[in-house]
Design a protein around this motif. Structure first.
Motif, PDB file in Angstrom:
ATOM      1  N   ALA B  46       0.856  -1.198   0.000  1.00  0.00           N
ATOM      2  CA  ALA B  46       0.000   0.000   0.000  1.00  0.00           C
ATOM      3  C   ALA B  46       0.886   1.240   0.000  1.00  0.00           C
ATOM      4  O   ALA B  46       1.886   1.282   0.723  1.00  0.00           O
ATOM      5  N   ILE B  47       0.511   2.187  -0.840  1.00  0.00           N
ATOM      6  CA  ILE B  47       1.277   3.442  -0.869  1.00  0.00           C
ATOM      7  C   ILE B  47       0.359   4.569  -0.415  1.00  0.00           C
ATOM      8  O   ILE B  47      -0.718   4.783  -0.987  1.00  0.00           O
ATOM      9  N   ILE B  48       0.814   5.254   0.624  1.00  0.00           N
ATOM     10  CA  ILE B  48      -0.005   6.334   1.202  1.00  0.00           C
ATOM     11  C   ILE B  48       0.512   7.675   0.686  1.00  0.00           C
ATOM     12  O   ILE B  48       1.722   7.940   0.729  1.00  0.00           O
ATOM     13  N   VAL B  49      -0.415   8.495   0.204  1.00  0.00           N
ATOM     14  CA  VAL B  49      -0.036   9.831  -0.269  1.00  0.00           C
ATOM     15  C   VAL B  49      -0.728  10.862   0.631  1.00  0.00           C
ATOM     16  O   VAL B  49      -1.896  11.174   0.436  1.00  0.00           O
ATOM     17  N   PRO B  50       0.000  11.357   1.649  1.00  0.00           N
ATOM     18  CA  PRO B  50      -0.606  12.393   2.493  1.00  0.00           C
ATOM     19  C   PRO B  50      -0.590  13.738   1.750  1.00  0.00           C
ATOM     20  O   PRO B  50       0.425  14.106   1.147  1.00  0.00           O
ATOM     21  N   CYS B  51      -1.700  14.440   1.775  1.00  0.00           N
ATOM     22  CA  CYS B  51      -1.782  15.694   1.004  1.00  0.00           C
ATOM     23  C   CYS B  51      -2.280  16.835   1.863  1.00  0.00           C
ATOM     24  O   CYS B  51      -3.254  16.683   2.610  1.00  0.00           O
ATOM     25  N   TRP B  52      -1.657  17.942   1.724  1.00  0.00           N
ATOM     26  CA  TRP B  52      -2.192  19.180   2.306  1.00  0.00           C
ATOM     27  C   TRP B  52      -1.919  20.297   1.304  1.00  0.00           C
ATOM     28  O   TRP B  52      -0.776  20.658   1.059  1.00  0.00           O
ATOM     29  N   ASN B  53      -2.971  20.756   0.677  1.00  0.00           N
ATOM     30  CA  ASN B  53      -2.879  21.815  -0.339  1.00  0.00           C
ATOM     31  C   ASN B  53      -1.877  21.471  -1.446  1.00  0.00           C
ATOM     32  O   ASN B  53      -0.881  22.169  -1.639  1.00  0.00           O
ATOM     33  N   GLU B  54      -2.161  20.387  -2.141  1.00  0.00           N
ATOM     34  CA  GLU B  54      -1.266  19.933  -3.215  1.00  0.00           C
ATOM     35  C   GLU B  54      -2.025  19.841  -4.536  1.00  0.00           C
ATOM     36  O   GLU B  54      -1.794  18.933  -5.333  1.00  0.00           O
ATOM     37  N   GLN B  55      -2.926  20.773  -4.761  1.00  0.00           N
ATOM     38  CA  GLN B  55      -3.784  20.687  -5.946  1.00  0.00           C
ATOM     39  C   GLN B  55      -2.999  20.652  -7.270  1.00  0.00           C
ATOM     40  O   GLN B  55      -3.440  20.063  -8.240  1.00  0.00           O
ATOM     41  N   ASP B  56      -1.842  21.269  -7.291  1.00  0.00           N
ATOM     42  CA  ASP B  56      -1.098  21.360  -8.557  1.00  0.00           C
ATOM     43  C   ASP B  56      -0.279  20.115  -8.879  1.00  0.00           C
ATOM     44  O   ASP B  56       0.061  19.879 -10.031  1.00  0.00           O
ATOM     45  N   THR B  57       0.071  19.356  -7.852  1.00  0.00           N
ATOM     46  CA  THR B  57       0.999  18.246  -8.107  1.00  0.00           C
ATOM     47  C   THR B  57       0.401  16.865  -7.845  1.00  0.00           C
ATOM     48  O   THR B  57       0.935  15.867  -8.345  1.00  0.00           O
ATOM     49  N   ILE B  58      -0.675  16.808  -7.083  1.00  0.00           N
ATOM     50  CA  ILE B  58      -1.204  15.503  -6.673  1.00  0.00           C
ATOM     51  C   ILE B  58      -1.583  14.630  -7.872  1.00  0.00           C
ATOM     52  O   ILE B  58      -1.369  13.412  -7.869  1.00  0.00           O
ATOM     53  N   ASP B  59      -2.116  15.259  -8.916  1.00  0.00           N
ATOM     54  CA  ASP B  59      -2.530  14.488 -10.084  1.00  0.00           C
ATOM     55  C   ASP B  59      -1.322  13.774 -10.727  1.00  0.00           C
ATOM     56  O   ASP B  59      -1.389  12.576 -11.030  1.00  0.00           O
ATOM     57  N   GLY B  60      -0.243  14.511 -10.896  1.00  0.00           N
ATOM     58  CA  GLY B  60       0.973  13.922 -11.470  1.00  0.00           C
ATOM     59  C   GLY B  60       1.531  12.812 -10.600  1.00  0.00           C
ATOM     60  O   GLY B  60       2.006  11.782 -11.088  1.00  0.00           O
ATOM     61  N   THR B  61       1.458  13.030  -9.287  1.00  0.00           N
ATOM     62  CA  THR B  61       1.949  12.020  -8.343  1.00  0.00           C
ATOM     63  C   THR B  61       1.158  10.719  -8.498  1.00  0.00           C
ATOM     64  O   THR B  61       1.742   9.626  -8.607  1.00  0.00           O
TER      65      THR B  61
END
Lengths: 226, 412
Positions: B46-61
């Protein structure tokens, strides 16, 4: 022994070896500097003798070749620069530096005497400054500034001949020069065109100690007015 | 000589550490690690992606994760929105319906709470990984990572991290620094000396996380704290030198200083308080006897030497001003260069610094080579060698100030 321990010890040995090699290499370089200075001193001693011999040979027409001694002066000056580097690298109390400094001082005095003879015999008047400084702590606060100002003047006005002496150097010839010129132990001390002055405040005041002709002409020597 | 003598101990230690790294890099265990082949084993991950205000990069990640060469039924991606106030939620929600992806929204509680939430969800995963939402993985990154866990005593593994599309000089410099980090982590893994499992794509054995407890706030350095906790528990931290991950880095000096202040204070606070027992403790081998003490020395020494250098510079300027007063600038500023070897200022400081610099460049080249990182690094190396030293002291001094005064700063 674990890999970490083995590598830690090996790395320590290699690091010490690298540092040792660097120290040894720099020491060797300094030795070579001293050796080069030695070689230059020897060459200059020969050159001085040669110039004096030339001067004697030209006794009947001593001023036929006024370039005699000019090269020597510039070489003595270059040697002074190199000795300054060696002194700052190895320290002014280094025995090798002290030995070379004494030889250099002797060469300067001989060059000074030779220049005086040429000036007197050939009726020319070089602008000469004798500069006495002291390396002893607290005895000369403004010697560095005076040295820098003299370097500037010497480079700007090539006809100016500057001879710098460490007043406290234990050398008979220097002590005699100090006695002959009646230089007091107040630093920095200058003998410019035979006149004594002590201390250094600023370049402007310092320049006033020199004859005005120095700043008006760029020739190597000036002819005496008859 | 003067003040330069103060630099000698730090130069010695810097040189010593670099020699140690190179020796370890050349050792058998490190070679064996380089020979590891990206395995056919595909445990549940399982890969966890914690996000806080990452609207610009989360999609690419997320796209880079989906593009990984790994069986889809063996890889779960958990996106945890830690109370973002921008458009992150909407971007994340666009993945709802993808069978590989789980989307979770929660109140803001800090990065560690977001990771813990993900771990909680990843119940049947043998290994859990974290990936910061500003980072992107290479397609084979996970397959390169899994073989690190062949031995049961390995609790975590770190990737080969470099900068995502470095453009300006600051990014290039950081790239050179990150690539040195690749070489460093690779070498240190051979002697179990890794003290941080970075946010971008570090992996953990889930059973060990359960045993040790979840992530903690840990002075905003949850990745470092977890690594130290793993080390204290007697487990090992591995490194996958070809598991490539590219991360975005600060593009402005101010942001870089802020980021590094956070990292450095995190290190100091963890090492000086909760994990003080590890420092100088032979039980923890190279980590306790070398890595942590030298990390501390590097921070204090870096700031100290900068101050000494600045004081020395100011004194020299004042001295030169006094010396040259009244002399025309045309003479004072005239460059005096002599080709004569006699005048070359070969000093111990200069030569030793040069050797340290050459070894640093070697580490950059080694890092690039072992990780097959595609990077143009000449400009980065030049910048790293000559400019970084003037920026780093600011975050070192700021960090020490913060630690000594107890000042706490916001994450961004």
């Amino acid at each position: 022994m674990s890999l970490g321990t083995r590598n830690a010890l090996l790395a320590l040995a290699i690091t010490v070896a690298i540092i040792g090699t660097i120290v040894a290499a720099i020491h060797q370089l300094d030795r070579q500097r001293i050796a080069e200075l030695d070689a230059i001193q020897s060459q200059l001693a020969t050159d001085t003798l040669s110039v004096e011999t030339q001067f004697a040979l030209l006794e009947n027409a001593p001023c036929a070749d006024l370039t005699v001694g000019t090269d020597l002066t510039s070489e003595v000056s270059s040697l002074g620069d190199r000795l300054g580097v060696a002194e700052s690298r190895l320290g002014s109390d280094n025995p090798e530096v002290l030995r070379l400094k004494k030889q250099y001082t002797l060469l300067q005095i001989r060059d000074y005497i030779l220049a005086q003879r040429i000036a007197k015999t050939c009726d020319i008047e070089p602008v000469t400054a004798l500069y006495f400084y002291s390396n002893e702590a607290g005895t000369c606060e403004s010697c560095d500034r005076a040295s820098y100002a003299l370097s500037f003047l010497r480079q700007t006005y090539p006809q100016l001949r500057v001879y710098s002496f460490d007043y406290n150097l234990d050398l008979g010839a220097l002590k005699t020069l100090i006695a002959v010129e009646k230089v007091e132990p107040k630093f920095p001390a200058f003998v410019i065109e035979g006149k004594h002055s002590y201390g250094f405040t600023d370049v402007e005041s310092f320049q006033k100690l020199f004859p005005k002709e120095l700043f008006a002409t760029s020739t190597a020597t000036s002819t005496k007015k008859k | 000589m003067s003040l330069e003598i103060l630099a000698y101990p730090f130069l010695f230690l810097g040189l010593y550490f670099e020699v140690f790294m190179l020796l370890t890099f050349l050792s058998g265990p490190a070679k064996e690690r380089r020979k590891r082949i990206a395995g056919g084993s595909t445990p549940k991950v399982a890969i966890i992606v914690p996000c806080w205000n990452e609207q610009d990069t989360i999609d690419g990640t997320v796209r880079s994760l989906l593009a990984m060469d790994y069986p889809k039924d063996r890889l779960q991606i958990i996106l945890v929105n830690d109370g973002s106030t921008d458009n992150t939620k909407e971007v994340m929600d666009s993945y709802i319906g993808n069978p590989q992806i789980t989307v979770v929204h929660k109140e803001n509680g800090g990065k560690h709470t977001a990771i813990n939430k993900g771990i909680e969800i990843a119940k049947d995963a043998e290994f859990v990984g974290c990936l910061d939402a500003d980072s992107f993985v290479a397609p084979d990154a996970l397959r390169e990572m899994i073989p690190c866990f062949d031995r049961p005593e390995v609790a975590a593994a770190t990737p080969a991290m470099s900068v995502f599309q470095p453009k300006n000089l600051l990014e290039q410099m950081q790239n050179a620094e990150y690539i040195i980090g690749i070489a460093a982590r690779h070498a240190l893994s051979a002697v179990n000396g890794i003290y941080v499992t970075p946010g971008p794509f570090s992996f953990y054995r889930r059973s060990v996380i359960e045993e040790l407890g979840g992530f903690r706030h840990a002075h905003q350095a949850e990745d470092m704290e977890m690594a130290l906790r793993i080390q204290r528990a007697g487990y090992e931290i591995e490194n996958a030198p070809r598991s490539r991950v590219y991360t975005k880095v600060p593009r402005q000096v101010g942001k870089l200083i802020k980021q590094r202040t956070r990292w450095t204070t995190g290190f100091l606070r963890n090492v000086m308080t909760d994990y003080r027992d590890l420092v100088g403790n032979p039980k923890y081998g190279i980590l306790g006897l070398m890595v942590l003490p030298l990390g501390f020395v590097a921070i204090v020494g870096g700031a100290f030497l900068f101050i000494v250098a600045m004081v020395s510079l100011i004194l020299n300027i004042l001295k030169t001003h006094a010396l040259t007063e009244g002399i025309p600038l045309s003479y004072t500023l005239l460059p005096r260069f002599s080709a004569d070897w006699f005048y070359v200022p070969v000093t111990f400081l200069l030569v030793t610094s040069l050797v340290v610099g050459i070894l640093s460049v070697s580490l950059v080249l080694i890092g690039r080579h072992v990780s097959n990182t595609p990077a143009e690094i000449v400009l980065g190396i030049i910048g790293y060698s000559f400019i970084y030293a003037f920026i780093a002291p600011f975050w070192l001094m700021r960090s020490m100030y913060d630690v000594l005064t107890g000042k706490r700063r916001a994450w961004r």
